[in-house]
Design a protein around this motif. Structure first.
Motif, PDB file in Angstrom:
ATOM      1  N   PRO B 226      55.695  71.549  20.473  1.00 32.65           N
ATOM      2  CA  PRO B 226      55.824  70.129  20.831  1.00 32.65           C
ATOM      3  C   PRO B 226      54.916  69.733  21.992  1.00 32.65           C
ATOM      4  O   PRO B 226      54.722  70.509  22.916  1.00 32.65           O
ATOM      5  CB  PRO B 226      57.293  70.008  21.231  1.00 32.65           C
ATOM      6  N   ARG B 227      54.393  68.523  21.898  1.00 34.86           N
ATOM      7  CA  ARG B 227      53.499  68.031  22.951  1.00 34.86           C
ATOM      8  C   ARG B 227      54.194  66.933  23.721  1.00 34.86           C
ATOM      9  O   ARG B 227      55.111  66.301  23.233  1.00 34.86           O
ATOM     10  CB  ARG B 227      52.240  67.430  22.319  1.00 34.86           C
ATOM     11  N   ARG B 228      53.702  66.726  24.929  1.00 33.39           N
ATOM     12  CA  ARG B 228      54.167  65.571  25.706  1.00 33.39           C
ATOM     13  C   ARG B 228      52.964  64.717  26.019  1.00 33.39           C
ATOM     14  O   ARG B 228      51.877  65.225  26.272  1.00 33.39           O
ATOM     15  CB  ARG B 228      54.798  66.040  27.024  1.00 33.39           C
ATOM     16  N   ILE B 229      53.178  63.407  26.025  1.00 28.32           N
ATOM     17  CA  ILE B 229      52.041  62.508  26.225  1.00 28.32           C
ATOM     18  C   ILE B 229      51.479  62.658  27.639  1.00 28.32           C
ATOM     19  O   ILE B 229      50.304  62.391  27.888  1.00 28.32           O
ATOM     20  CB  ILE B 229      52.437  61.040  25.937  1.00 28.32           C
ATOM     21  N   ASP B 230      52.312  63.147  28.590  1.00 25.44           N
ATOM     22  CA  ASP B 230      51.823  63.294  29.962  1.00 25.44           C
ATOM     23  C   ASP B 230      51.401  64.728  30.286  1.00 25.44           C
ATOM     24  O   ASP B 230      51.199  65.070  31.443  1.00 25.44           O
ATOM     25  CB  ASP B 230      52.873  62.783  30.958  1.00 25.44           C
ATOM     26  N   ALA B 231      51.267  65.575  29.223  1.00 26.14           N
ATOM     27  CA  ALA B 231      50.809  66.941  29.472  1.00 26.14           C
ATOM     28  C   ALA B 231      49.328  66.936  29.874  1.00 26.14           C
ATOM     29  O   ALA B 231      48.572  66.063  29.459  1.00 26.14           O
ATOM     30  CB  ALA B 231      51.005  67.791  28.220  1.00 26.14           C
ATOM     31  N   THR B 232      48.934  67.940  30.679  1.00 22.78           N
ATOM     32  CA  THR B 232      47.561  67.985  31.184  1.00 22.78           C
ATOM     33  C   THR B 232      46.557  68.115  30.047  1.00 22.78           C
ATOM     34  O   THR B 232      45.532  67.438  30.034  1.00 22.78           O
ATOM     35  CB  THR B 232      47.385  69.197  32.130  1.00 22.78           C
ATOM     36  N   ALA B 233      46.877  68.980  29.081  1.00 24.02           N
ATOM     37  CA  ALA B 233      45.940  69.210  27.984  1.00 24.02           C
ATOM     38  C   ALA B 233      45.693  67.917  27.218  1.00 24.02           C
ATOM     39  O   ALA B 233      44.554  67.621  26.821  1.00 24.02           O
ATOM     40  CB  ALA B 233      46.493  70.287  27.046  1.00 24.02           C
TER      41      ALA B 233
END
Ligand SMILES: Nc1ncnc2c1ncn2[C@@H]1O[C@H](COP(=O)(O)OP(=O)(O)O)[C@@H](O)[C@H]1O
Ligand SMILES: [Mg+2]
Lengths: 286, 254
Positions: B226-233
Protein backbone atom coordinates in the motif's frame (compact mmCIF):
# COMPACT_ATOMS: atom_id res chain seq x y z
CA UNK A 1 -8.65 1.88 10.11
CA UNK A 2 -9.36 3.53 6.77
CA UNK A 3 -12.85 2.12 6.58
CA UNK A 4 -13.69 3.32 10.07
CA UNK A 5 -12.46 6.82 9.21
CA UNK A 6 -14.67 6.62 6.15
CA UNK A 7 -17.62 5.57 8.29
CA UNK A 8 -16.93 8.53 10.56
CA UNK A 9 -16.91 10.94 7.62
CA UNK A 10 -20.14 9.41 6.31
CA UNK A 11 -21.80 9.86 9.68
CA UNK A 12 -20.69 13.50 9.78
CA UNK A 13 -21.87 14.08 6.23
CA UNK A 14 -25.34 12.71 6.68
CA UNK A 15 -26.66 14.44 9.76
CA UNK A 16 -30.28 13.39 9.98
CA UNK A 17 -32.50 16.36 9.27
CA UNK A 18 -34.37 17.40 12.39
CA UNK A 19 -37.57 15.35 12.35
CA UNK A 20 -40.55 17.36 11.17
CA UNK A 21 -42.74 17.36 14.24
CA UNK A 22 -46.38 18.33 14.25
CA UNK A 23 -45.80 21.89 15.33
CA UNK A 24 -43.33 22.57 12.54
CA UNK A 25 -45.71 20.99 10.06
CA UNK A 26 -48.53 23.17 11.29
CA UNK A 27 -46.27 26.20 11.12
CA UNK A 28 -45.30 25.52 7.50
CA UNK A 29 -48.95 24.89 6.55
CA UNK A 30 -49.84 28.20 8.14
CA UNK A 31 -46.98 29.94 6.31
CA UNK A 32 -48.44 28.71 3.01
CA UNK A 33 -52.02 29.55 3.96
CA UNK A 34 -51.94 33.03 5.44
CA UNK A 35 -51.02 34.97 2.25
CA UNK A 36 -54.01 33.37 0.53
CA UNK A 37 -56.34 34.22 3.40
CA UNK A 38 -54.96 37.75 3.43
CA UNK A 39 -55.62 38.04 -0.32
CA UNK A 40 -59.23 36.92 0.16
CA UNK A 41 -59.67 39.38 3.03
CA UNK A 42 -58.20 42.18 0.89
CA UNK A 43 -60.58 41.46 -1.98
CA UNK A 44 -63.60 41.30 0.33
CA UNK A 45 -62.55 44.56 1.95
CA UNK A 46 -62.09 46.39 -1.38
CA UNK A 47 -65.38 45.00 -2.63
CA UNK A 48 -67.22 46.11 0.52
CA UNK A 49 -65.66 49.58 0.19
CA UNK A 50 -66.83 49.90 -3.41
CA UNK A 51 -70.25 48.76 -2.28
CA UNK A 52 -70.28 51.36 0.49
CA UNK A 53 -69.50 54.19 -1.96
CA UNK A 54 -72.79 53.32 -3.61
CA UNK A 55 -71.24 52.98 -7.09
CA UNK A 56 -73.70 51.08 -9.34
CA UNK A 57 -75.47 50.15 -6.18
CA UNK A 58 -78.60 48.85 -7.91
CA UNK A 59 -76.72 46.20 -9.90
CA UNK A 60 -73.62 45.55 -7.84
CA UNK A 61 -74.34 43.62 -4.64
CA UNK A 62 -71.97 43.65 -1.70
CA UNK A 63 -70.03 40.63 -0.48
CA UNK A 64 -72.60 39.87 2.22
CA UNK A 65 -75.50 39.48 -0.21
CA UNK A 66 -73.38 37.55 -2.68
CA UNK A 67 -71.99 35.10 -0.16
CA UNK A 68 -75.41 34.41 1.30
CA UNK A 69 -76.64 33.84 -2.25
CA UNK A 70 -73.85 31.33 -2.70
CA UNK A 71 -74.77 29.69 0.59
CA UNK A 72 -78.41 29.37 -0.50
CA UNK A 73 -77.44 27.90 -3.85
CA UNK A 74 -75.25 25.39 -2.04
CA UNK A 75 -78.32 24.14 -0.17
CA UNK A 76 -80.16 23.33 -3.41
CA UNK A 77 -79.24 20.54 -5.80
CA UNK A 78 -79.05 22.62 -9.00
CA UNK A 79 -75.62 24.06 -8.25
CA UNK A 80 -74.19 20.64 -7.38
CA UNK A 81 -75.70 19.16 -10.46
CA UNK A 82 -74.09 21.90 -12.55
CA UNK A 83 -70.72 21.41 -10.86
CA UNK A 84 -70.93 17.68 -11.53
CA UNK A 85 -71.65 18.20 -15.24
CA UNK A 86 -68.87 20.74 -15.63
CA UNK A 87 -66.33 18.65 -13.74
CA UNK A 88 -67.23 15.58 -15.76
CA UNK A 89 -66.50 17.49 -18.96
CA UNK A 90 -63.29 18.86 -17.46
CA UNK A 91 -62.09 15.39 -16.48
CA UNK A 92 -62.97 13.75 -19.80
CA UNK A 93 -61.60 16.64 -21.86
CA UNK A 94 -58.39 16.91 -19.86
CA UNK A 95 -57.87 13.13 -19.91
CA UNK A 96 -58.24 13.11 -23.69
CA UNK A 97 -55.85 16.05 -23.93
CA UNK A 98 -53.28 14.24 -21.76
CA UNK A 99 -53.59 11.09 -23.85
CA UNK A 100 -53.28 12.88 -27.18
CA UNK A 101 -50.69 15.39 -25.95
CA UNK A 102 -48.49 12.66 -24.50
CA UNK A 103 -48.78 10.51 -27.62
CA UNK A 104 -47.92 13.39 -29.93
CA UNK A 105 -45.15 14.60 -27.62
CA UNK A 106 -43.57 11.15 -27.34
CA UNK A 107 -43.73 10.55 -31.09
CA UNK A 108 -42.41 13.97 -32.03
CA UNK A 109 -39.54 13.82 -29.56
CA UNK A 110 -38.41 10.50 -31.03
CA UNK A 111 -38.59 11.34 -34.71
CA UNK A 112 -36.20 14.14 -35.61
CA UNK A 113 -37.61 15.26 -38.98
CA UNK A 114 -41.12 15.50 -37.51
CA UNK A 115 -39.75 17.70 -34.83
CA UNK A 116 -39.31 21.03 -36.55
CA UNK A 117 -42.62 20.87 -38.42
CA UNK A 118 -44.79 19.67 -35.53
CA UNK A 119 -42.92 21.92 -33.12
CA UNK A 120 -44.01 25.08 -34.90
CA UNK A 121 -47.49 23.63 -35.37
CA UNK A 122 -47.76 23.19 -31.62
CA UNK A 123 -46.60 26.74 -30.98
CA UNK A 124 -49.10 27.99 -33.53
CA UNK A 125 -51.93 26.11 -31.85
CA UNK A 126 -50.94 27.59 -28.51
CA UNK A 127 -51.18 31.17 -29.75
CA UNK A 128 -54.68 30.55 -31.17
CA UNK A 129 -57.26 31.66 -28.56
CA UNK A 130 -59.32 28.53 -28.07
CA UNK A 131 -62.63 30.43 -28.11
CA UNK A 132 -61.99 31.12 -31.80
CA UNK A 133 -62.34 27.39 -32.44
CA UNK A 134 -65.98 27.24 -31.31
CA UNK A 135 -67.72 28.25 -34.57
CA UNK A 136 -65.60 25.60 -36.30
CA UNK A 137 -66.40 22.99 -33.63
CA UNK A 138 -70.12 23.77 -33.57
CA UNK A 139 -70.47 23.47 -37.35
CA UNK A 140 -68.44 20.28 -37.26
CA UNK A 141 -70.12 18.52 -34.31
CA UNK A 142 -73.28 20.54 -33.55
CA UNK A 143 -74.35 22.08 -30.26
CA UNK A 144 -73.25 19.27 -28.00
CA UNK A 145 -70.65 18.10 -25.52
CA UNK A 146 -68.39 16.76 -28.27
CA UNK A 147 -67.86 20.29 -29.56
CA UNK A 148 -66.81 21.43 -26.08
CA UNK A 149 -64.47 18.48 -25.58
CA UNK A 150 -62.93 19.09 -29.01
CA UNK A 151 -61.99 22.64 -28.05
CA UNK A 152 -60.68 21.58 -24.64
CA UNK A 153 -58.36 19.08 -26.29
CA UNK A 154 -57.16 21.65 -28.83
CA UNK A 155 -56.53 24.09 -26.01
CA UNK A 156 -54.73 21.77 -23.61
CA UNK A 157 -52.97 19.12 -25.70
CA UNK A 158 -50.31 21.44 -27.20
CA UNK A 159 -49.07 22.50 -23.75
CA UNK A 160 -48.91 18.90 -22.61
CA UNK A 161 -47.08 17.75 -25.74
CA UNK A 162 -44.72 20.69 -25.41
CA UNK A 163 -43.98 19.86 -21.77
CA UNK A 164 -43.03 16.33 -22.71
CA UNK A 165 -40.87 17.41 -25.65
CA UNK A 166 -39.06 19.95 -23.48
CA UNK A 167 -38.47 17.32 -20.82
CA UNK A 168 -36.99 14.88 -23.33
CA UNK A 169 -34.82 17.62 -24.84
CA UNK A 170 -33.42 18.63 -21.49
CA UNK A 171 -32.53 15.17 -20.26
CA UNK A 172 -29.04 15.87 -18.87
CA UNK A 173 -26.44 14.74 -21.45
CA UNK A 174 -24.27 13.33 -18.66
CA UNK A 175 -27.08 11.03 -17.53
CA UNK A 176 -27.66 10.02 -21.15
CA UNK A 177 -24.00 9.03 -21.42
CA UNK A 178 -24.17 7.12 -18.15
CA UNK A 179 -27.36 5.35 -19.23
CA UNK A 180 -26.03 4.40 -22.65
CA UNK A 181 -22.81 3.05 -21.18
CA UNK A 182 -24.81 1.08 -18.66
CA UNK A 183 -26.39 -0.68 -21.60
CA UNK A 184 -29.79 1.02 -21.65
CA UNK A 185 -30.97 1.07 -25.25
CA UNK A 186 -34.00 2.40 -27.12
CA UNK A 187 -37.10 1.49 -25.12
CA UNK A 188 -35.30 0.79 -21.86
CA UNK A 189 -33.44 4.09 -22.20
CA UNK A 190 -36.84 5.76 -22.58
CA UNK A 191 -38.44 3.91 -19.75
CA UNK A 192 -35.66 4.15 -17.18
CA UNK A 193 -34.02 7.43 -18.04
CA UNK A 194 -35.75 9.78 -20.47
CA UNK A 195 -39.28 9.39 -19.10
CA UNK A 196 -38.39 9.91 -15.44
CA UNK A 197 -35.98 12.72 -16.34
CA UNK A 198 -38.72 14.57 -18.22
CA UNK A 199 -41.28 14.20 -15.44
CA UNK A 200 -40.85 17.72 -13.97
CA UNK A 201 -41.29 19.39 -17.37
CA UNK A 202 -44.23 17.10 -18.11
CA UNK A 203 -45.95 18.09 -14.85
CA UNK A 204 -45.37 21.76 -15.72
CA UNK A 205 -47.00 21.04 -19.09
CA UNK A 206 -49.95 19.39 -17.34
CA UNK A 207 -50.37 22.41 -15.13
CA UNK A 208 -50.40 24.80 -18.06
CA UNK A 209 -52.63 22.43 -20.04
CA UNK A 210 -55.13 22.39 -17.19
CA UNK A 211 -55.28 26.19 -17.16
CA UNK A 212 -56.04 26.17 -20.89
CA UNK A 213 -58.57 23.35 -20.52
CA UNK A 214 -60.47 25.17 -17.79
CA UNK A 215 -60.61 28.40 -19.83
CA UNK A 216 -61.76 26.54 -22.94
CA UNK A 217 -64.41 24.69 -20.97
CA UNK A 218 -65.88 27.88 -19.51
CA UNK A 219 -65.93 29.56 -22.91
CA UNK A 220 -67.55 26.45 -24.34
CA UNK A 221 -70.25 26.28 -21.71
CA UNK A 222 -71.20 29.89 -22.35
CA UNK A 223 -71.33 29.43 -26.13
CA UNK A 224 -72.62 25.90 -26.45
CA UNK A 225 -75.77 25.93 -24.33
CA UNK A 226 -77.21 22.44 -24.26
CA UNK A 227 -80.87 22.24 -23.18
CA UNK A 228 -81.68 20.29 -20.01
CA UNK A 229 -78.03 20.02 -19.02
CA UNK A 230 -77.31 22.49 -16.25
CA UNK A 231 -73.63 23.33 -16.06
CA UNK A 232 -71.73 26.22 -14.48
CA UNK A 233 -71.77 27.98 -17.84
CA UNK A 234 -75.52 27.48 -18.22
CA UNK A 235 -76.12 28.86 -14.73
CA UNK A 236 -74.01 31.90 -15.55
CA UNK A 237 -75.82 32.67 -18.76
CA UNK A 238 -79.26 32.17 -17.16
CA UNK A 239 -78.24 34.59 -14.42
CA UNK A 240 -77.06 37.03 -17.05
CA UNK A 241 -80.44 36.85 -18.78
CA UNK A 242 -82.15 37.56 -15.49
CA UNK A 243 -79.61 40.23 -14.51
CA UNK A 244 -79.03 38.36 -11.22
CA UNK A 245 -75.64 39.80 -10.34
CA UNK A 246 -75.38 38.20 -6.90
CA UNK A 247 -75.76 34.76 -8.45
CA UNK A 248 -73.34 35.58 -11.30
CA UNK A 249 -70.62 36.51 -8.83
CA UNK A 250 -71.45 33.49 -6.66
CA UNK A 251 -70.95 31.15 -9.66
CA UNK A 252 -67.75 33.01 -10.60
CA UNK A 253 -66.45 32.30 -7.11
CA UNK A 254 -67.21 28.60 -7.59
CA UNK A 255 -65.36 28.60 -10.93
CA UNK A 256 -62.36 30.36 -9.41
CA UNK A 257 -62.18 28.00 -6.44
CA UNK A 258 -62.34 24.85 -8.61
CA UNK A 259 -59.64 26.22 -10.91
CA UNK A 260 -57.39 27.09 -7.97
CA UNK A 261 -57.88 23.71 -6.29
CA UNK A 262 -56.86 21.73 -9.36
CA UNK A 263 -53.95 24.09 -10.00
CA UNK A 264 -52.83 23.46 -6.43
CA UNK A 265 -52.85 19.70 -7.01
CA UNK A 266 -50.34 20.16 -9.84
CA UNK A 267 -48.32 22.53 -7.69
CA UNK A 268 -48.15 19.88 -4.98
CA UNK A 269 -47.10 17.21 -7.49
CA UNK A 270 -44.36 19.52 -8.70
CA UNK A 271 -43.09 20.14 -5.17
CA UNK A 272 -43.21 16.42 -4.33
CA UNK A 273 -40.99 15.65 -7.33
CA UNK A 274 -38.55 18.40 -6.46
CA UNK A 275 -38.30 17.21 -2.88
CA UNK A 276 -37.73 13.63 -4.03
CA UNK A 277 -34.97 14.74 -6.36
CA UNK A 278 -33.37 17.14 -3.92
CA UNK A 279 -34.11 20.19 -6.05
CA UNK A 280 -35.94 22.16 -3.37
CA UNK A 281 -34.51 25.57 -2.70
CA UNK A 282 -33.24 25.72 0.85
CA UNK A 283 -32.59 21.99 1.17
CA UNK A 284 -29.04 20.65 0.92
CA UNK A 285 -28.00 21.62 -2.57
CA UNK A 286 -24.39 20.46 -2.66
CA UNK B 1 8.82 -28.29 -19.93
CA UNK B 2 9.46 -25.06 -21.72
CA UNK B 3 8.60 -21.76 -20.26
CA UNK B 4 7.08 -19.83 -23.10
CA UNK B 5 6.75 -16.13 -22.56
CA UNK B 6 3.17 -15.57 -23.67
CA UNK B 7 2.35 -11.96 -24.25
CA UNK B 8 -1.12 -11.43 -22.79
CA UNK B 9 -3.34 -9.50 -25.20
CA UNK B 10 -3.70 -5.89 -24.13
CA UNK B 11 -7.03 -4.88 -22.62
CA UNK B 12 -6.98 -1.50 -24.33
CA UNK B 13 -4.96 -0.55 -27.39
CA UNK B 14 -4.91 2.80 -29.11
CA UNK B 15 -2.89 3.01 -32.31
CA UNK B 16 -2.33 6.37 -33.95
CA UNK B 17 -5.61 7.76 -32.64
CA UNK B 18 -6.47 11.32 -33.64
CA UNK B 19 -9.61 13.27 -32.91
CA UNK B 20 -10.61 16.51 -34.58
CA UNK B 21 -13.72 18.36 -33.45
CA UNK B 22 -15.49 20.42 -36.09
CA UNK B 23 -14.04 21.18 -39.48
CA UNK B 24 -12.52 24.00 -41.49
CA UNK B 25 -11.02 27.02 -39.76
CA UNK B 26 -12.61 26.37 -36.39
CA UNK B 27 -11.56 22.71 -36.18
CA UNK B 28 -9.96 21.69 -32.89
CA UNK B 29 -7.42 18.91 -32.95
CA UNK B 30 -7.99 17.36 -29.50
CA UNK B 31 -5.81 14.27 -29.91
CA UNK B 32 -2.93 13.71 -32.30
CA UNK B 33 -1.54 10.26 -33.10
CA UNK B 34 -1.96 8.84 -29.63
CA UNK B 35 -0.70 5.30 -29.22
CA UNK B 36 -1.13 3.57 -25.92
CA UNK B 37 -1.61 0.04 -24.63
CA UNK B 38 -2.87 -1.07 -21.25
CA UNK B 39 -2.32 -4.66 -20.11
CA UNK B 40 -5.15 -6.53 -18.37
CA UNK B 41 -5.25 -5.60 -14.71
CA UNK B 42 -2.98 -2.61 -15.21
CA UNK B 43 -3.76 0.72 -13.57
CA UNK B 44 -2.76 3.51 -15.96
CA UNK B 45 -2.98 7.15 -14.98
CA UNK B 46 -3.27 9.75 -17.72
CA UNK B 47 -2.08 13.16 -16.79
CA UNK B 48 -1.95 16.45 -18.64
CA UNK B 49 -2.95 20.08 -18.49
CA UNK B 50 -6.60 20.93 -18.74
CA UNK B 51 -7.91 20.85 -22.31
CA UNK B 52 -5.31 18.39 -23.55
CA UNK B 53 -7.87 15.81 -24.61
CA UNK B 54 -8.03 13.48 -21.61
CA UNK B 55 -11.82 13.36 -21.51
CA UNK B 56 -11.88 12.99 -25.27
CA UNK B 57 -9.59 9.99 -25.04
CA UNK B 58 -11.81 8.28 -22.49
CA UNK B 59 -15.01 8.87 -24.43
CA UNK B 60 -13.35 7.39 -27.51
CA UNK B 61 -12.33 4.30 -25.56
CA UNK B 62 -15.87 4.10 -24.13
CA UNK B 63 -17.28 4.19 -27.65
CA UNK B 64 -19.31 7.33 -26.98
CA UNK B 65 -17.55 8.96 -29.93
CA UNK B 66 -15.52 7.80 -32.95
CA UNK B 67 -11.89 8.72 -33.60
CA UNK B 68 -11.18 10.80 -36.70
CA UNK B 69 -8.38 8.41 -37.56
CA UNK B 70 -6.51 5.55 -35.94
CA UNK B 71 -7.77 2.45 -34.27
CA UNK B 72 -9.00 1.56 -30.80
CA UNK B 73 -9.28 -1.99 -29.55
CA UNK B 74 -10.94 -2.79 -26.26
CA UNK B 75 -11.05 -6.33 -24.89
CA UNK B 76 -14.23 -6.57 -22.88
CA UNK B 77 -16.89 -4.41 -21.36
CA UNK B 78 -16.25 -0.79 -20.46
CA UNK B 79 -17.59 1.30 -17.61
CA UNK B 80 -16.99 5.03 -17.22
CA UNK B 81 -16.99 7.19 -14.11
CA UNK B 82 -17.18 10.96 -14.44
CA UNK B 83 -16.15 13.80 -12.17
CA UNK B 84 -19.82 14.11 -11.26
CA UNK B 85 -21.41 10.91 -10.00
CA UNK B 86 -24.12 11.05 -12.72
CA UNK B 87 -26.52 9.06 -10.54
CA UNK B 88 -30.21 9.14 -11.44
CA UNK B 89 -31.71 11.54 -8.88
CA UNK B 90 -35.13 9.86 -8.85
CA UNK B 91 -33.69 6.52 -7.75
CA UNK B 92 -32.26 5.52 -4.38
CA UNK B 93 -28.59 4.52 -4.16
CA UNK B 94 -29.51 0.83 -4.26
CA UNK B 95 -31.94 1.32 -7.15
CA UNK B 96 -29.26 3.12 -9.16
CA UNK B 97 -27.05 0.06 -8.83
CA UNK B 98 -29.95 -2.30 -9.51
CA UNK B 99 -30.71 -0.48 -12.75
CA UNK B 100 -27.18 -1.14 -14.00
CA UNK B 101 -27.66 -4.83 -13.12
CA UNK B 102 -31.02 -4.87 -14.85
CA UNK B 103 -29.54 -3.36 -18.00
CA UNK B 104 -27.20 -6.37 -18.08
CA UNK B 105 -30.16 -8.74 -17.75
CA UNK B 106 -29.69 -9.80 -14.13
CA UNK B 107 -32.94 -11.23 -12.70
CA UNK B 108 -35.03 -9.35 -10.17
CA UNK B 109 -34.26 -11.48 -7.11
CA UNK B 110 -30.53 -11.49 -7.78
CA UNK B 111 -30.44 -7.74 -8.38
CA UNK B 112 -31.39 -6.96 -4.77
CA UNK B 113 -28.71 -9.13 -3.24
CA UNK B 114 -26.02 -8.10 -5.75
CA UNK B 115 -26.76 -4.42 -5.12
CA UNK B 116 -26.48 -4.98 -1.37
CA UNK B 117 -23.12 -6.73 -1.87
CA UNK B 118 -21.82 -3.91 -4.03
CA UNK B 119 -22.91 -1.28 -1.51
CA UNK B 120 -21.00 -3.27 1.06
CA UNK B 121 -17.90 -3.24 -1.17
CA UNK B 122 -17.89 0.55 -1.08
CA UNK B 123 -18.75 0.58 2.66
CA UNK B 124 -22.21 2.04 2.20
CA UNK B 125 -24.31 -0.81 3.54
CA UNK B 126 -26.69 1.32 5.56
CA UNK B 127 -27.30 3.86 2.83
CA UNK B 128 -29.03 1.90 0.06
CA UNK B 129 -32.36 3.60 0.69
CA UNK B 130 -30.99 7.14 0.47
CA UNK B 131 -31.41 9.26 -2.61
CA UNK B 132 -28.28 10.78 -4.16
CA UNK B 133 -29.01 14.27 -2.83
CA UNK B 134 -29.09 12.92 0.71
CA UNK B 135 -25.49 11.69 0.40
CA UNK B 136 -22.23 13.62 0.51
CA UNK B 137 -20.11 14.08 -2.62
CA UNK B 138 -17.73 11.30 -1.60
CA UNK B 139 -20.57 8.90 -0.86
CA UNK B 140 -22.20 9.63 -4.20
CA UNK B 141 -18.93 8.92 -5.94
CA UNK B 142 -18.73 5.59 -4.11
CA UNK B 143 -22.26 4.72 -5.24
CA UNK B 144 -21.13 5.61 -8.77
CA UNK B 145 -18.17 3.26 -8.31
CA UNK B 146 -20.48 0.49 -7.10
CA UNK B 147 -22.68 1.12 -10.13
CA UNK B 148 -19.64 0.89 -12.41
CA UNK B 149 -18.68 -2.40 -10.75
CA UNK B 150 -22.24 -3.63 -11.27
CA UNK B 151 -21.63 -3.38 -14.99
CA UNK B 152 -19.05 -6.16 -14.55
CA UNK B 153 -16.75 -4.22 -16.81
CA UNK B 154 -13.26 -5.45 -17.62
CA UNK B 155 -12.09 -1.93 -18.28
CA UNK B 156 -12.89 0.89 -15.89
CA UNK B 157 -12.45 4.43 -17.21
CA UNK B 158 -12.31 7.18 -14.62
CA UNK B 159 -12.41 10.86 -15.60
CA UNK B 160 -11.11 12.91 -12.66
CA UNK B 161 -13.52 11.02 -10.40
CA UNK B 162 -12.21 12.55 -7.18
CA UNK B 163 -11.51 16.02 -8.55
CA UNK B 164 -14.41 17.64 -6.70
CA UNK B 165 -13.75 16.05 -3.29
CA UNK B 166 -11.94 17.38 -0.28
CA UNK B 167 -8.44 16.03 0.37
CA UNK B 168 -9.33 13.77 3.30
CA UNK B 169 -12.22 12.09 1.48
CA UNK B 170 -10.09 11.75 -1.62
CA UNK B 171 -7.26 10.02 0.24
CA UNK B 172 -9.70 7.55 1.76
CA UNK B 173 -11.23 6.87 -1.63
CA UNK B 174 -7.75 6.12 -2.98
CA UNK B 175 -7.49 3.35 -0.40
CA UNK B 176 -10.97 2.13 -1.34
CA UNK B 177 -10.11 2.08 -5.01
CA UNK B 178 -6.88 0.13 -4.35
CA UNK B 179 -8.86 -2.42 -2.39
CA UNK B 180 -11.61 -2.73 -4.99
CA UNK B 181 -9.14 -3.16 -7.85
CA UNK B 182 -7.02 -5.74 -6.05
CA UNK B 183 -8.27 -9.19 -6.94
CA UNK B 184 -10.67 -8.04 -9.65
CA UNK B 185 -8.14 -7.85 -12.45
CA UNK B 186 -9.70 -4.57 -13.53
CA UNK B 187 -7.91 -2.60 -16.19
CA UNK B 188 -8.16 1.03 -15.20
CA UNK B 189 -7.55 4.19 -17.20
CA UNK B 190 -7.58 6.97 -14.64
CA UNK B 191 -7.52 10.60 -15.77
CA UNK B 192 -6.39 13.29 -13.39
CA UNK B 193 -4.54 16.58 -13.37
CA UNK B 194 -3.19 15.87 -9.90
CA UNK B 195 0.30 14.40 -10.29
CA UNK B 196 0.52 13.01 -6.75
CA UNK B 197 -2.81 11.29 -7.16
CA UNK B 198 -1.53 9.70 -10.36
CA UNK B 199 1.62 8.40 -8.66
CA UNK B 200 -0.33 7.27 -5.59
CA UNK B 201 -2.68 5.14 -7.71
CA UNK B 202 -1.00 4.12 -10.94
CA UNK B 203 1.16 1.24 -12.03
CA UNK B 204 2.17 3.65 -14.74
CA UNK B 205 1.73 7.36 -15.40
CA UNK B 206 1.31 8.59 -18.97
CA UNK B 207 1.95 12.25 -19.64
CA UNK B 208 0.02 13.96 -22.43
CA UNK B 209 1.01 17.17 -24.18
CA UNK B 210 -1.46 19.99 -24.60
CA UNK B 211 -3.24 20.95 -27.79
CA UNK B 212 -3.07 18.63 -29.52
CA UNK B 213 -2.86 15.83 -26.99
CA UNK B 214 0.03 13.49 -27.66
CA UNK B 215 1.89 11.01 -25.43
CA UNK B 216 5.13 12.72 -24.44
CA UNK B 217 6.39 10.57 -21.59
CA UNK B 218 5.61 7.44 -19.62
CA UNK B 219 6.69 6.73 -16.07
CA UNK B 220 6.42 3.30 -14.47
CA UNK B 221 5.66 3.58 -10.75
CA UNK B 222 7.84 1.01 -8.97
CA UNK B 223 6.55 1.89 -5.52
CA UNK B 224 5.28 -0.90 -3.27
CA UNK B 225 1.61 -0.94 -2.30
CA UNK B 226 0.00 0.00 0.00
CA UNK B 227 1.08 3.53 -0.80
CA UNK B 228 0.39 6.81 0.91
CA UNK B 229 -0.01 10.02 -1.00
CA UNK B 230 2.37 11.77 1.43
CA UNK B 231 5.08 9.09 1.22
CA UNK B 232 8.54 10.35 0.20
CA UNK B 233 8.83 8.01 -2.77
CA UNK B 234 5.51 9.23 -4.11
CA UNK B 235 6.51 12.85 -3.64
CA UNK B 236 9.85 12.32 -5.39
CA UNK B 237 8.43 10.75 -8.52
CA UNK B 238 5.59 13.28 -8.52
CA UNK B 239 8.22 16.03 -8.44
CA UNK B 240 9.98 14.62 -11.50
CA UNK B 241 6.71 14.34 -13.42
CA UNK B 242 5.57 17.82 -12.37
CA UNK B 243 8.79 19.31 -13.70
CA UNK B 244 8.24 17.65 -17.05
CA UNK B 245 4.62 18.78 -17.07
CA UNK B 246 5.59 22.39 -16.30
CA UNK B 247 8.13 22.30 -19.10
CA UNK B 248 5.38 21.17 -21.47
CA UNK B 249 2.90 23.79 -20.31
CA UNK B 250 5.42 26.65 -20.47
CA UNK B 251 6.15 25.71 -24.09
CA UNK B 252 2.72 27.24 -24.82
CA UNK B 253 3.57 30.54 -23.15
CA UNK B 254 6.39 31.24 -25.60
N1 LIG C 1 -17.68 18.05 -28.22
C1 LIG C 1 -16.69 18.90 -28.49
N2 LIG C 1 -16.78 19.76 -29.52
C2 LIG C 1 -15.77 20.61 -29.81
N3 LIG C 1 -14.62 20.69 -29.12
C3 LIG C 1 -14.46 19.86 -28.08
C4 LIG C 1 -15.49 18.92 -27.71
N4 LIG C 1 -15.04 18.22 -26.63
C5 LIG C 1 -13.83 18.71 -26.36
N5 LIG C 1 -13.45 19.68 -27.22
C6 LIG C 1 -12.17 20.39 -27.26
O1 LIG C 1 -11.15 19.43 -27.29
C7 LIG C 1 -10.10 19.76 -26.41
C8 LIG C 1 -9.88 18.65 -25.41
O2 LIG C 1 -11.00 18.59 -24.52
P1 LIG C 1 -11.10 17.55 -23.33
O3 LIG C 1 -10.94 16.20 -23.88
O4 LIG C 1 -12.35 17.82 -22.61
O5 LIG C 1 -9.83 17.95 -22.45
P2 LIG C 1 -9.48 17.58 -20.93
O6 LIG C 1 -10.43 16.55 -20.45
O7 LIG C 1 -8.07 17.12 -20.99
O8 LIG C 1 -9.58 18.85 -20.14
C9 LIG C 1 -10.46 21.09 -25.78
O9 LIG C 1 -9.80 22.12 -26.49
C10 LIG C 1 -11.95 21.19 -25.98
O10 LIG C 1 -12.33 22.52 -26.12
MG1 LIG D 1 -11.81 16.62 -18.85
Amino acid sequence: MASSTLAGLDALDTQEAAPRDRRRLAASAWAGLWPKLAAVALVLLAWELVHLTGWKKFVLPGPGVTLSNLWQQAQASLLWHAIATTLERAVIGFALAVLIGALVGATVSRIRPLRAAVGSLITGLQTMPSIAWFPFAIILFGINTTAILFVIVLGAAPSIANGLITGVDYTPPLLLKAGTLMGLRRLSLYRHLIMPASLPAFVAGLKQGWAFAWRSLMAGELLVIIANQPSLGVLLSTDQDQADMASVVAIMIVILVIGLCVDNVFGMADRAIRRRWGLMAGSDAA
Amino acid sequence: MTTAVTEAPAAVTLSGVSKVYGRGGTAVRALDQVSLAAAPGEFTCLIGASGCGKSTLLSLVAGLDQPTSGEIKVGGRVALMFQEPALFPWLSAAANIELALRARGVGRAERKSRAAELLDVVHLSGFGGKRPHELSGGMRQRVALARALAQEADVLLMDEPFGALDAMTRDLLHDELDRVCAGRNLTVLFVTHNVREAVRLGDRVVLLSSRPGRVIAEYPVPIQRPRRIDATAVAELAGTITDRLREEVSRHGK
